[in-house]
Design an enzyme around this catalytic site. Structure first.
Site, short mmCIF file in Angstrom:
data_model
loop_
_atom_site.label_atom_id
_atom_site.label_comp_id
_atom_site.label_asym_id
_atom_site.label_seq_id
_atom_site.Cartn_x
_atom_site.Cartn_y
_atom_site.Cartn_z
CD GLU A 62 -0.08 0.14 -6.42
OE1 GLU A 62 -0.87 -0.34 -5.48
OE2 GLU A 62 0.95 0.99 -6.23
CG HIS A 96 -0.26 5.00 -3.82
ND1 HIS A 96 -0.61 4.46 -2.51
CD2 HIS A 96 0.26 4.13 -4.65
CE1 HIS A 96 0.14 3.07 -2.59
NE2 HIS A 96 0.57 2.86 -3.68
CG HIS A 135 1.13 -1.18 -0.94
ND1 HIS A 135 0.11 -1.57 -1.98
CD2 HIS A 135 1.68 -0.09 -1.49
CE1 HIS A 135 0.37 -0.93 -3.05
NE2 HIS A 135 1.14 0.12 -2.90
CG HIS A 178 4.91 2.91 -2.05
ND1 HIS A 178 5.48 2.55 -3.62
CD2 HIS A 178 3.46 2.50 -2.21
CE1 HIS A 178 4.64 2.15 -4.22
NE2 HIS A 178 3.55 2.05 -3.52
ZN LIG Z 1 1.62 1.23 -4.43
#
Ligand SMILES: [Zn+2]
Length: 290
Positions: A132, A151, A221, A153
């Protein structure tokens, strides 16, 4: 300054040697020190003397911050084994720094790689890369003001990403979230059932959906949070989770939610960049340096 000539070495293949311990000086002192280094570098350049160590020192500080951020966000449960944090290169605005594919808890300075703004590593590497990384490349390309990206989760973010109850700023430390957080749909037509942002096209769509905001949710996500420095992006990631928990608690209480006003959002977000607000980042770095 004495630090010129004693900087750490950036290798030609863009890997960076470990830098220990991290720079824990007060923010204002560090900025003042860097200004003096810049003047020293300028003076040296007049006499034709090498000043490469200044750039090395700046990169080394950013790498040190990145490693600290990985460990801080991992220890606070914001990053799981698959989240990541990056920084725009302080010496090449068209590149960014990100670990090779590793759990954040395990990241060290020697794992940090350099990428262009299409998510391609600079120089050859046999390392596995984060699938990602296009989240980062696309946002740095679209947002010149962004210097760091997280980023995660984060479970509390995912809870809001699958609900029609909006995530918004309700606390002074969550002001950067604003009045409403967009939820990005990573699988609008059933062609991306993994929900991963694993190619450039998805990264570009995500960056467009983020617009000029500081945070976006990805349905089922996680989230993406941006900032003007690694320190601020890191504290924002922690404070976003705290703000979401406060909001969730308030919903449970029932009644009307009294969110921040737009003026309060703006005034409080501006405060983040003041020296005083660096206190949180310095304390967090100290906590992982012990
Ligand atoms: Zn991710």
């Amino acid at each position: 300054m004495a630090r010129i000539g004693f900087g750490t070495v950036v290798q030609r293949n863009s890997f960076v040697r470990p830098i220990d311990p991290p720079d824990l000086r007060p923010y204002s002192e560090a900025v003042s020190d860097r200004r003096q280094i810049m003047w020293g570098a300028f003076a040296l350049s007049i006499f034709g003397l090498p000043v490469r160590s200044f750039a090395e020192d700046v990169v080394a500080n950013t790498v040190s911050d990145l490693v600290a951020s990985n460990h801080i966000l991992s220890s606070h449960g914001i990053l799981d084994s698959y989240g990541h944090v990056s920084a725009r290169s302080p010496t090449h605005a068209d590149r960014f720094l990100l670990s090779r594919s590793l759990a954040p808890h395990s990241v060290t300075a020697k794992d940090i790689l350099e990428f262009d703004l299409h998510g391609t590593p600079i120089g050859e590497t046999a390392s596995r890369l984060y699938l990602e990384r296009f989240i980062h490349s696309a946002i740095y390309r679209a947002r010149p003001d962004v210097m760091a990206i997280v980023h995660s989760h984060s479970a509390i973010s995912i809870a809001f990403s699958i609900s029609n109850v909006p995530l918004r700023a309700v606390t002074h430390f969550g002001a950067f979230i604003g009045r409403h957080t967009t939820v990005f749909e990573a699988d609008p037509d059933g062609r991306n059932p993994t929900l991963l942002i694993a190619n450039e096209e998805l990264g570009i769509r995500l960056a467009a959906a983020l617009g000029q905001e500081q945070m976006i949710l990805i349905r089922g996500h996680g989230d993406v949070i941006v900032g003007p420095s690694v320190g601020i992006a890191t504290t924002r990631a922690l404070n976003a989770a705290k703000n979401a928990k406060v909001l969730l608690g308030s919903y449970r209480l029932g009644g009307e939610i009294n969110s921040l006003t737009p003026d309060e959002d703006q005034a409080l977000t501006k405060m983040e960049t003041l020296d005083q607000e660096q206190r949180e980042w310095i304390a967090l770095k100290e906590s992982v340096a012990r």
